[in-house]
Design a protein around this motif. Sequence first.
Motif: not given
Length: 234
Positions: A75-77, A83-87, A96-107
């Motif tokens: 896994l690489k960030v 998510p579609e809504s992100s600018k 770390l926050p970027t990775l976790n945000k993507k994990l949650i949003a994509n899930s």
Amino acid sequence: MSQEFSRIITLLRKERRITQKEAAAQLGISQALLSHYEKGIRECGLDFVVRVADFYGVSCDYLLGRSADRSGLTLKVEDLPGPESSKDGIYRGSLLPTLNKKLIANSLNILFDKLNRCPNKGLVGEISGYLMLAVYRMFRLLYTANAKNAPVLFSLPENLSTGYADAGMARAAANVKAILSGQEIGLGEPVRDVSAFAMTTESLSQDYPLYATSLLNLIKASELRMKGSDTEKH
């Protein structure tokens, strides 16, 4: 051999819906030996790991629990879609926050797509309510950590919010379980047919090639947290 190996070879066999006897015959070993491998009673050699990987079409890293992705993807960030809504689809900030945000949003994309395939207002409402309360709790903790922030943003007193949120989340989870079991609880029609929720790791990877890696890594990270392991490592 790790405990993950025993769990994963059992999972793969059951996802393929074959018996131990059938899998053992295909893998060239006895059913008794395969049973020992699945229970973690005995350790196998690396040649057997490779044989199992070829048989189920997965990587050795996945079998050994080194990767949450069937392909063994590390896994690489930057490889995870936003998510579609992100600018412009790009997150800015530390890793770390970027990775976790993507994990949650994509899930969540997968979760709500599954709900869309079995449209049930009660189910969608209760799952959404649970998730909203989880976000509310964490945001309120951050907000109130700074005494300069005006507490009047929230109408519910702080000394009540935690208990009420816990109760609301527990109630929502119980309602979801009841709805999925076909029980009438006054939230519309219960779910009578759960075939839309039939899933395997293979089908998830095929149906959601952009998001499945995020979900599988989220599951792994969550279970590490529940076991009290270091969740800073993904």
